[in-house]
Structure formats: C-alpha cells, structure tokens
Design a protein around this motif. Structure first.
Motif, mmCIF file in Angstrom:
data_model
loop_
_atom_site.group_PDB
_atom_site.id
_atom_site.type_symbol
_atom_site.label_atom_id
_atom_site.label_comp_id
_atom_site.label_asym_id
_atom_site.label_seq_id
_atom_site.Cartn_x
_atom_site.Cartn_y
_atom_site.Cartn_z
ATOM 1 N N ARG A 41 15.082 -7.260 28.792
ATOM 2 C CA ARG A 41 13.917 -7.652 28.340
ATOM 3 C C ARG A 41 13.800 -9.097 28.888
ATOM 4 O O ARG A 41 12.540 -9.822 29.281
ATOM 5 C CB ARG A 41 13.817 -7.795 26.887
ATOM 6 C CG ARG A 41 12.962 -6.539 26.216
ATOM 7 C CD ARG A 41 12.738 -6.606 24.956
ATOM 8 N NE ARG A 41 13.650 -7.022 23.796
ATOM 9 C CZ ARG A 41 13.204 -7.948 22.863
ATOM 10 N NH1 ARG A 41 12.178 -8.264 22.892
ATOM 11 N NH2 ARG A 41 14.301 -8.342 22.120
ATOM 12 N N TYR A 66 18.912 -3.512 27.834
ATOM 13 C CA TYR A 66 18.376 -2.365 27.042
ATOM 14 C C TYR A 66 19.553 -1.726 26.079
ATOM 15 O O TYR A 66 19.614 -1.578 24.958
ATOM 16 C CB TYR A 66 17.801 -1.166 27.692
ATOM 17 C CG TYR A 66 16.448 -1.574 28.209
ATOM 18 C CD1 TYR A 66 15.816 -2.813 28.346
ATOM 19 C CD2 TYR A 66 15.668 -0.545 28.519
ATOM 20 C CE1 TYR A 66 14.452 -2.992 28.600
ATOM 21 C CE2 TYR A 66 14.297 -0.678 29.328
ATOM 22 C CZ TYR A 66 13.826 -1.831 29.144
ATOM 23 O OH TYR A 66 12.591 -2.067 29.507
ATOM 24 N N SER A 104 10.172 -1.213 34.986
ATOM 25 C CA SER A 104 11.198 -1.561 34.044
ATOM 26 C C SER A 104 12.697 -0.884 34.203
ATOM 27 O O SER A 104 13.630 -1.110 33.917
ATOM 28 C CB SER A 104 10.688 -1.233 32.837
ATOM 29 O OG SER A 104 10.493 -0.146 32.289
ATOM 30 N N LEU A 124 8.347 -2.314 24.232
ATOM 31 C CA LEU A 124 8.077 -3.360 25.088
ATOM 32 C C LEU A 124 6.549 -4.062 24.440
ATOM 33 O O LEU A 124 6.382 -5.329 24.474
ATOM 34 C CB LEU A 124 7.772 -3.185 26.479
ATOM 35 C CG LEU A 124 8.899 -2.398 27.092
ATOM 36 C CD1 LEU A 124 8.707 -2.149 28.509
ATOM 37 C CD2 LEU A 124 10.067 -3.600 27.351
ATOM 38 N N VAL A 142 6.544 -8.251 25.107
ATOM 39 C CA VAL A 142 6.868 -8.209 26.485
ATOM 40 C C VAL A 142 5.767 -8.154 27.495
ATOM 41 O O VAL A 142 5.316 -9.000 28.327
ATOM 42 C CB VAL A 142 8.051 -7.256 27.118
ATOM 43 C CG1 VAL A 142 7.975 -7.252 28.610
ATOM 44 C CG2 VAL A 142 9.316 -7.527 26.137
#
Length: 401
Positions: free
Chosen positions: A57, A392, A51, A83, A88
């Motif tokens: 996302r 983010y 990530s 997450l 996610v």
C-alpha cells in the motif's frame, strides 16, 4: 556499470545490516525514476497502476501521488474493496472477472464502493452471478468494464496471445454492450483490451536471436491489426454505452498503446520494480529497483557459495526465465542440476571465492509483485537508510492465497 553495482551493493548492505535475511528491499530512487520514465512514455495519457505488480500500500500511495498516475487496476474484488476502504484510491478497475459472492454482496450494499469500483465482464452469465447476490432494484448500479480480447488471430484457428475474453470482434463487443444496456442494475463505463503478446513478451531475449526476430515480426504485424479492431470495437460499444475510459497496455507497451487514439488510459506496474523479465525488451528497460537478499551459510568447494533459501520462482511457464537472478555481487550463477533450491541454493562463479558465511547475496525476482508474497515487509531504501513498509502479506491480505 560494475562501479554502480558495487556502490549499490554497499548501500543495500549498509541500509539493511541490522536485519536478518531473507530481506526484500526497494530502492526508492530507482522506483521514482522508473515512474517518471513511464509517465514520459505515456505522453500525457494517465497511467493506472497495476496493483498485482506492487502489492504494497505504501508504494501504491507513493506512485499515485506522482503526476500522470491515477487509479488502480486491482486483481481481485476483495482487494479493490480493501483499497477503497483504506483510502488508497477511489478509482479501481478489477482486471479479472469475479465469482466472489461475498464481495459482490458487499459491493452492492455500499453506494460508495459501487461508485468507486468497476468489475470486469465478458459474458452475460457474469451479470447473472451478480444478480444472484443482490436484486437489481435494491442496489446502486454496478459499474462494468468489458474485456475485449486483444490477441492476434491471423488465420483460421491460429491464436497468438493469452486466452482472455471470448469477445474478440467489434460485432461481438457491440452485441454484449447491447445486452448489458438492456439489463437493469448495471452501467457499462469502460473497456479494457490488454495486448499481452506485445506488452508482456520481450522482443530481445538474451541468447535467443532467432526467437527474438520472430517475436519482432509477430509484434510488427499484430499491432496494426489490433489498432483497427480495437477502435472498431470501441465505436460499436459506444452505440450502447457512455464510456468513461478505454484501457490498454502494460509496462512493455506504454508508448505504443498511448499512441492509439481509441485508448484513453494505459496500465503499468512491473516497470516500477524492474524485474528480470523486462531485461528482454528493446524499447525500454526499467532500472532494477526491487531486490531480495539471502545469507551465505556454506562454502562447500572453491568457486561455490551456498545461501539459505532461494527458490522464489515466478509464475508462468516452467522455464529458466522464471528463476530469480543472483545480482550482487556480480559473477554468480546456479548449478544446472540444482537451480534455485527450496532450502538452500549453491551459487557458482569467481565471485563466490570472495564470500564468507554471513555475507549476503542480492537477487532480482523474475516478476514484480510476486516478491511480496514471500515477505511481510519491504525495506524502502532512501540513501543509506531503510524504512519498513508492509506488503499485502504483511497486512494479512493474501487475495489469491
């Protein structure tokens, strides 16, 4: 090819013309193509997406929906919790040990989080820290992954690779696994052994032929040693734990790491964006997929154009390889005494004579996800259209800020 770059520049300009700069964009066609290439290189082993190299996302969800990709490698525990809570993924490995007591208390208080997240350890003191936040008897088992150092130590104190875990030998790995098995409230479910000196070091750096040969020789000798030691460490750990996964690799070593029988999954992330550091690899070079544009604001001299901003420097050693690269139009470079500036950046080259105030110069970042710490949204380019997707940062999540 030059014609491809001209077409790409026109497409990026057209899709984002209604936006003010700085603007960051991801070409979805290149992103998806890179994802498919990585899947083929993994040869059937699942890929866990890193990530930190994506930090958006929408794009994490996009790649996780593709065959061959499963789970996230997060870089902080608060990020992992976020997450999972936002849907996610329900499978997160936190790649670095945590000292975040608030996040540890949240993890221990929620069985669903505890079942979805594995945290990284390499020393019993890290278990003590968890126990300080919650009593073992009153919490669900905390899932653990052991970090086994993959660096090469060919002789004496010589250490080639990053300084990560103190667990290097099979004996050390087995000893720590035994200690974990004796501690209530913990479950050792995984092993990570990241070969940074192979996956994270390009073997074909431009203009450095002698250095490139030295890197190739080092990697040729280091890989067989790692394969044997990693396999022995996994065997030693399995004497004390029922492992669910053994993780290794990165974008630069997906094929080599996938061929290791002791590894059950590989990690990749940077290869989705194709930053400039991966231009230095022979085995596979991802297509450039992530860019940022700055506006020309001055023409101070012939063959010179100045853009507003530009100092988007990547982490790592302070050297030229960490600078962003002017990409479109082709034929631009930095002034050696100014480089990429905080507020303005002069660019030199024949292409500068074609630029006027208001025109755009498109850059590539040296690293992948760090681009997202500079902007609130990425423009996802699909054909000639741009769709914004929050980074983010745009969601107010600066996990290392």
């Amino acid at each position: 090819m030059l014609t491809d770059r001209i077409a790409l520049r026109r497409r990026l300009d057209k899709a984002t013309d209604h936006l003010e700069t700085p603007v960051a964009a991801v070409d979805l066609a290149a992103f998806d193509d890179n994802a498919d290439h990585l899947t083929r290189r993994a040869a059937g082993k699942p890929i866990r997406v890193a990530s930190k190299s994506v930090r958006c996302r929408a794009l994490l969800e996009r790649v996780l929906a593709r065959p061959g990709w499963h789970g996230v490698m997060a870089y902080t525990l608060p990020e992992a919790i976020w997450l999972v809570r936002t849907g996610v993924t329900d499978d997160v490995l936190v790649a670095y040990p945590t000292a975040d007591r608030t996040a540890l208390r949240e993890l221990a208080a929620d069985p669903a989080l505890a079942a979805a997240i594995a945290i990284m350890v390499d020393h019993p003191a890290q278990l003590d820290l968890v126990d300080q936040t919650s009593a073992p008897a009153g919490r669900p088992p905390i899932r653990l992954c052991m970090d086994v150092d993959a660096s090469w130590r060919p002789a004496g104190p010589l250490h080639i690779g990053v300084r990560r875990s103190p667990v290097h030998s099979a004996g050390q790995a087995g000893a720590l696994a035994r200690k974990i098995s004796e501690r209530p409230g913990f479950q050792l479910v995984g092993v990570m052994s990241y070969e940074a000196h192979i996956a994270g070091v390009g073997d074909d750096p431009p203009g450095r032929a002698v250095y490139a040969r030295a890197i190739r020789l080092m990697q040729k000798k280091a890989l067989p040693e790692l394969l044997g030691r990693r396999a022995a460490a996994v065997r030693a750990i399995r004497e004390h734990a029922d492992l669910e996964f053994v993780n290794g690799g990165g974008t630069g070593s997906v094929a080599a790491t996938s061929a290791d029988p002791s590894v059950t999954e590989v990690t990749a992330g940077s290869g989705l964006y194709g930053p400039t550091l991966f231009d230095a690899y022979r085995s596979w070079r991802p297509s450039p997929a992530a860019f940022f544009a700055l506006s020309v604001v001055r023409r101070p001299a012939p063959r010179m154009a100045t853009v507003l901003g530009g100092g988007w420097i990547a982490s790592g050693p302070a050297e030229r390889s960490r600078l962003p690269t002017p990409f479109l139009p082709e034929g631009l470079g930095f002034k050696s005494d100014e480089g990429a500036g905080e507020v303005q950046t002069p660019l030199l080259g024949p292409a500068a004579d074609e630029l006027r105030p208001g025109d755009r110069v498109w850059f590539r970042h040296a690293k992948a996800g760090e681009l997202c710490e500079r902007v609130n949204e990425l423009q996802l380019i699909d054909g000639g259209t741009a769709t914004p997707a929050l980074t983010y940062r745009g969601e107010g999540r600066a996990f290392l800020g």
